[in-house]
Scaffold this motif. Structure first.
Motif, PDB file in Angstrom:
ATOM      1  N   GLU A   1     -15.772   7.094  67.797  1.00 49.48           N
ATOM      2  CA  GLU A   1     -15.738   7.450  69.127  1.00 49.48           C
ATOM      3  C   GLU A   1     -15.357   6.255  70.191  1.00 49.48           C
ATOM      4  OE1 GLU A   1     -19.163  10.829  68.805  1.00 49.48           O
ATOM      5  OE2 GLU A   1     -19.729   8.988  69.568  1.00 49.48           O
TER       6      GLU A   1
ATOM      7  N   SER B   1     -12.197   6.375  72.867  1.00 50.66           N
ATOM      8  CA  SER B   1     -12.306   6.327  74.346  1.00 50.66           C
ATOM      9  C   SER B   1     -11.402   5.329  74.723  1.00 50.66           C
ATOM     10  CB  SER B   1     -13.828   6.005  74.384  1.00 50.66           C
ATOM     11  OG  SER B   1     -14.699   7.019  74.017  1.00 50.66           O
ATOM     12  N   ARG B   2     -11.324   4.061  74.336  1.00 54.95           N
ATOM     13  CA  ARG B   2     -10.361   3.238  74.436  1.00 54.95           C
ATOM     14  C   ARG B   2      -8.830   3.657  74.565  1.00 54.95           C
ATOM     15  NH1 ARG B   2     -13.417   0.042  70.974  1.00 54.95           N
ATOM     16  NH2 ARG B   2     -11.781   0.029  69.467  1.00 54.95           N
TER      17      ARG B   2
ATOM     18  N   VAL C   1      -7.727   6.805  74.713  1.00 53.70           N
ATOM     19  CA  VAL C   1      -7.806   7.804  75.918  1.00 53.70           C
ATOM     20  C   VAL C   1      -7.778   7.469  77.199  1.00 53.70           C
ATOM     21  CG1 VAL C   1      -8.311  10.083  76.270  1.00 53.70           C
ATOM     22  CG2 VAL C   1      -8.158   9.643  73.818  1.00 53.70           C
ATOM     23  N   GLY C   2      -8.621   6.595  77.382  1.00 56.94           N
ATOM     24  CA  GLY C   2      -9.090   6.258  78.781  1.00 56.94           C
ATOM     25  C   GLY C   2     -10.134   6.788  79.136  1.00 56.94           C
ATOM     26  N   HIS C   3     -10.821   7.765  78.825  1.00 58.09           N
ATOM     27  CA  HIS C   3     -12.339   8.111  79.134  1.00 58.09           C
ATOM     28  C   HIS C   3     -13.024   8.343  77.837  1.00 58.09           C
ATOM     29  CE1 HIS C   3     -11.295  12.175  77.845  1.00 58.09           C
ATOM     30  NE2 HIS C   3      -9.899  11.917  78.238  1.00 58.09           N
ATOM     31  N   ALA C   4     -14.184   8.649  78.182  1.00 62.00           N
ATOM     32  CA  ALA C   4     -15.373   8.826  76.951  1.00 62.00           C
ATOM     33  C   ALA C   4     -15.115   9.832  76.154  1.00 62.00           C
ATOM     34  CB  ALA C   4     -16.748   8.777  77.611  1.00 62.00           C
ATOM     35  N   ILE C   5     -14.994   9.761  74.995  1.00 64.65           N
ATOM     36  CA  ILE C   5     -14.941  10.678  73.971  1.00 64.65           C
ATOM     37  C   ILE C   5     -16.181  10.974  73.117  1.00 64.65           C
ATOM     38  CG2 ILE C   5     -13.353  11.395  72.086  1.00 64.65           C
ATOM     39  CD1 ILE C   5     -11.985  11.801  74.236  1.00 64.65           C
TER      40      ILE C   5
ATOM     41  N   ASP D   1      -4.410  21.025  76.765  1.00 64.54           N
ATOM     42  CA  ASP D   1      -5.652  20.691  76.410  1.00 64.54           C
ATOM     43  C   ASP D   1      -5.711  20.616  74.880  1.00 64.54           C
ATOM     44  OD1 ASP D   1      -7.023  19.940  78.593  1.00 64.54           O
ATOM     45  OD2 ASP D   1      -7.676  21.841  78.881  1.00 64.54           O
TER      46      ASP D   1
END
Length: 427
Positions: free
Chosen positions: A102, A106-107, A109-113, A134
């Protein structure tokens, strides 16, 4: 149960087992932090890169080729790409290093996953907004999850088990001989002579068994000597005491100087016997060593015994002077009593040992009795009369004094007739 817990075997085995387990745990932690975690993070980053790259590639492909790309991606990498809502509303199944995956996603994609799951399915899903779509990306954790913790736990368990077996084996090799020695010591304390301990195993335990066997034999010999001494006292004192009592009763009716003389002689015999017994009893302790000239001591003994002495070169030894003098004096007296008037006293001084030699020209001793005459109360002449021999303690005192001080004494018949007694003192 309490005895087992307090035993050397249990405590040593437990200590070794705990030490090995702690070592295994520390090894696992080091391997986990320096190898497993970095590998897992690298694998998680590779998986996140593959997911992001696959999503970007899907967006850039013509719509008519996307289905083939999705199929090839699923076949080769086990990834699912779709724009359809698969209903991933539940928590994703738990698997090793999920947090690392995870964090890597997140790193990228650029947002929290946060990984989600579909009820009844083992797949993990995530949503990636890319190119106005999406995308839902799914994968099976069993294919990507690293399982080194289980292997590490198995290694620790097997290592602990083998360590415990090794500890038990090593401790048993040490404690079993010690337990045998303890049991044998209790038997010696009870006056019994235990079976000799096996002089095998490690050098230290073999030496311990060897010394214990020697000690047990010496204790047994000491007890035998004590028993023999007490028996000799009761036997030898009975005759002069009976004569003394008879003379005293007869003196009631008819006092006579001859009876008084016989009573005095009986008392002298008793005193001589008691002196001999006490002398034998005092030979169990070695005398303090001192440096002296052995040749000078032999000159004194020869003068006291009336023997000719031609002189000898100085021969210094470090030994108990009184014990040496007593041994030589007893050997000379024994030779004069049984070997006739022709007695010779000599000395041989070598670098390793000094030898004192007493020779006589008597009848000698049968070869099969050369060792027996060193036993207390053993006499070739069996009458036990003071006129024909002593109490049988002279040579016993000689042997006991020699062994107590670490010397050697022996007898051998001379080829020309007579007996030769040799005292050997290490230099």
């Amino acid at each position: 149960m309490r005895y087992i817990a307090r035993s050397l075997f249990a405590r040593t085995a437990l200590t070794l087992a705990l030490a090995f387990i702690v070592f295994q745990a520390a090894t696992f932690w080091v391997v986990y932090r320096t190898l497993i975690v970095p590998v897992a993070e690298r694998s998680a980053d590779d998986l996140a890169g593959l997911i992001v790259l696959s999503a970007q590639t899907w967006v850039e492909l013509p719509p008519e080729t996307r289905a083939a790309f999705e199929s090839e991606l699923a076949r080769r990498h086990g990834l699912r790409l779709t724009t359809i809502d698969v209903g991933a509303t539940a928590k994703a199944p738990r698997f090793a290093f999920r947090t690392q995956i995870e964090a890597a996603l997140s790193r990228r994609v650029g947002h929290a996953i946060a990984l989600r799951g579909v009820p009844g399915s083992t797949a993990a899903w995530l949503a990636i907004p890319v190119g106005g779509h999406d995308l839902r990306v799914g994968f099976f954790p069993d294919r990507y999850a690293v399982k080194p913790p289980l292997a590490a736990i198995a290694v620790v368990a097997v290592g602990a088990f083998l360590s415990l077996l090794t500890a038990l084996f090593l401790v048993r090799r040490i404690t079993v001989p010690l337990a045998r020695a303890a049991q044998a010591a209790s038997q010696v304390g009870a006056g019994e002579l235990p079976d000799p301990l096996p002089e095998t195993g490690p050098a230290e335990l073999a030496e311990l068994a060897r010394r214990f066997n020697t000690m047990a034999a010496e204790v047994r010999e000491l007890l035998d000597n004590r028993t023999t001494l007490l028996a000799g006292i009761s036997h030898d004192l009975r005759t002069p005491m009976t004569r003394l009592q008879l003379n005293l009763e007869m003196l009631r009716d008819a006092p006579a100087p001859a009876r008084i003389d016989r009573a005095v002689a009986d008392l002298a015999d008793m005193n001589r016997l008691i002196t001999g017994y006490l002398a034998l009893a005092r030979t169990t302790q070695p005398e303090a060593k001192g440096r002296f000239d052995l040749a000078g001591l032999l000159e004194e003994v020869a003068a006291d015994a009336g023997l000719p002495w031609a002189g000898a070169a100085p021969c210094e030894v470090e030994a108990g002077r009184l014990a040496v003098r007593r041994i030589v004096s007893n050997l000379v007296q024994n030779a004069q009593r049984y070997g006739g008037p022709s007695v010779e006293l000599a000395i041989e001084c070598a670098d390793s040992a000094a030898r004192v030699i007493v020779r006589d020209a008597g009848a000698g001793i049968p070869d099969d009795q050369l060792e027996k005459v060193f036993r207390p109360f053993y006499r070739l002449e069996t009458s036990r009369s003071q006129a024909t021999g002593g109490t049988g303690l002279g040579l016993a005192i000689v042997r006991q004094l020699a062994e107590t001080n670490g010397w050697k004494v022996g007898l051998k018949n001379r080829a020309t007739g007579g007996l030769e007694a040799v005292l050997e003192i290490p230099r």
